[in-house]
Design a protein around this motif. Structure first.
Motif, PDB file in Angstrom:
ATOM      1  N   LYS A  64      57.310  56.580  23.879  1.00  0.00           N
ATOM      2  CA  LYS A  64      56.156  57.473  23.766  1.00  0.00           C
ATOM      3  C   LYS A  64      56.476  58.678  22.873  1.00  0.00           C
ATOM      4  N   HIS A  65      55.417  59.401  22.511  1.00  0.00           N
ATOM      5  CA  HIS A  65      55.531  60.528  21.596  1.00  0.00           C
ATOM      6  C   HIS A  65      55.396  61.859  22.326  1.00  0.00           C
ATOM      7  N   PHE A  66      56.090  62.861  21.780  1.00  0.00           N
ATOM      8  CA  PHE A  66      55.810  64.261  22.112  1.00  0.00           C
ATOM      9  C   PHE A  66      55.591  64.972  20.793  1.00  0.00           C
ATOM     10  N   GLN A  67      54.358  65.361  20.536  1.00  0.00           N
ATOM     11  CA  GLN A  67      54.016  66.114  19.336  1.00  0.00           C
ATOM     12  C   GLN A  67      53.741  67.553  19.742  1.00  0.00           C
ATOM     13  N   HIS A  68      54.334  68.469  18.977  1.00  0.00           N
ATOM     14  CA  HIS A  68      54.256  69.869  19.383  1.00  0.00           C
ATOM     15  C   HIS A  68      54.159  70.769  18.163  1.00  0.00           C
ATOM     16  N   ARG A  69      53.325  71.782  18.260  1.00  0.00           N
ATOM     17  CA  ARG A  69      53.208  72.801  17.225  1.00  0.00           C
ATOM     18  C   ARG A  69      54.042  74.012  17.645  1.00  0.00           C
ATOM     19  N   LEU A  70      55.048  74.328  16.850  1.00  0.00           N
ATOM     20  CA  LEU A  70      55.927  75.454  17.141  1.00  0.00           C
ATOM     21  C   LEU A  70      55.258  76.764  16.756  1.00  0.00           C
TER      22      LEU A  70
END
Length: 288
Positions: free
Chosen positions: A185-191
């Motif tokens: 699975k994915h973890f997409q994150h905006r820093l």
């Protein structure tokens, strides 16, 4: 999401002895990466062997920075020379603003089994280095958890979406998350823009923007873009994601003292040697 990052550094942890002989996996605070403003040190403890941790961290001083200790498994007791104490059990965490000075110990309260956790050192600006010391300490139940079909995220400092941690940092505006991503699975994150950010994998492995990241590895973000995509491997992955506002000040460092000038380091050493090191009793904030 913003454009996905394509520039980063992957730094493997090195095993080093600390305290009275505790084996830690260190990434920040080594010749490879001496600091990453505002972060001064990142240590990961992870062992089932009591010989690796039982000696603990006997009484020692700190001045000029903050420590954040997160215990994932095991039991650690903190005490300082002013009579304060803290009991860190699985899932709990402590924010200790040493500032003007604390002399304390951190000792395991177990003789066998898994001891696992992190300690992060966060620098303080010159204007705050001699502030009175403070503690923020909370049990596992105090930290909010965000659940999705792809991942579970624990908010330890700051906020994620609508979830707010009880520990807040109003100086370097640190955020700190413990993320578990399910296999494949994915973890997409905006820093957050304007901050330095890192990711440290401590369970499993995965791909970070198409780069393979094994366990016990630190990812440093070397770009002005602010989004990433982490895909967990076949066993899943677990990592911390940490961001903080850089201070952009000179660093003078000697062991447990971090100041701005050599003269301030000399003063800290003199204060410690002459028993005038601790100036203020620490203020404690914890959940009941």
């Amino acid at each position: 999401m913003d454009a996905i990052m394509n520039s980063s550094r992957i730094i493997p942890a090195v095993a080093v002895p600390e305290g009275a002989g505790v084996i830690v996996h260190r990434t920040i605070g080594t010749p490879v990466l001496r600091d990453y403003d505002p972060f001064l040190l990142l240590d990961h403890i992870s062992s089932n062997n009591p010989d690796d941790y039982i000696a603990g961290f006997p009484s020692h001083p700190h001045r000029g920075f903050t420590t954040f200790t997160y215990i994932i498994d095991g039991h650690m007791m903190h005490q300082d020379d002013m009579g304060n104490s803290g009991d860190l059990r699985p899932g709990s965490a402590q924010w200790m603003k040493a500032a003007s000075g604390i002399i304390h110990s951190e000792m395991p309260q177990q003789e066998n089994g898994l001891l696992r956790g992190f300690q992060l050192w966060i620098n303080l600006p010159a204007a705050n280095k001699m502030d009175p010391p403070e503690y923020q300490e909370y049990s596992a139940e105090a930290f909010p958890v965000v659940e999705t079909p792809d991942y579970t995220l624990k908010v330890l400092i700051g906020r994620f979406a609508d979830a707010h941690a009880p520990i807040m940092d109003n100086i370097t505006d640190v955020t700190y998350f413990d993320v578990q991503v399910r296999p494949g699975k994915h973890f997409q994150h905006r820093l957050p823009p304007g901050k330095n950010s890192l990711l440290y994998v401590f369970e499993g492995s995965g791909q970070f923007n198409a780069q393979i990241v094994p366990s016990h590895s630190l990812v440093i973000f070397d770009t002005d873009d602010h989004s990433f995509d982490f895909i967990a491997g076949k066993e899943g992955a677990r990592f911390i994601v940490v961001s903080g506002k850089p201070i952009h000040e000179p660093i003078a460092r000697h062991g447990p003292f971090v100041m701005n000038t050599r003269e301030e380091i000399d003063q800290a050493m003199w204060d410690f040697q002459t028993n005038t090191f601790v100036r203020d009793r620490a203020w404690i904030k914890r959940n009941r």
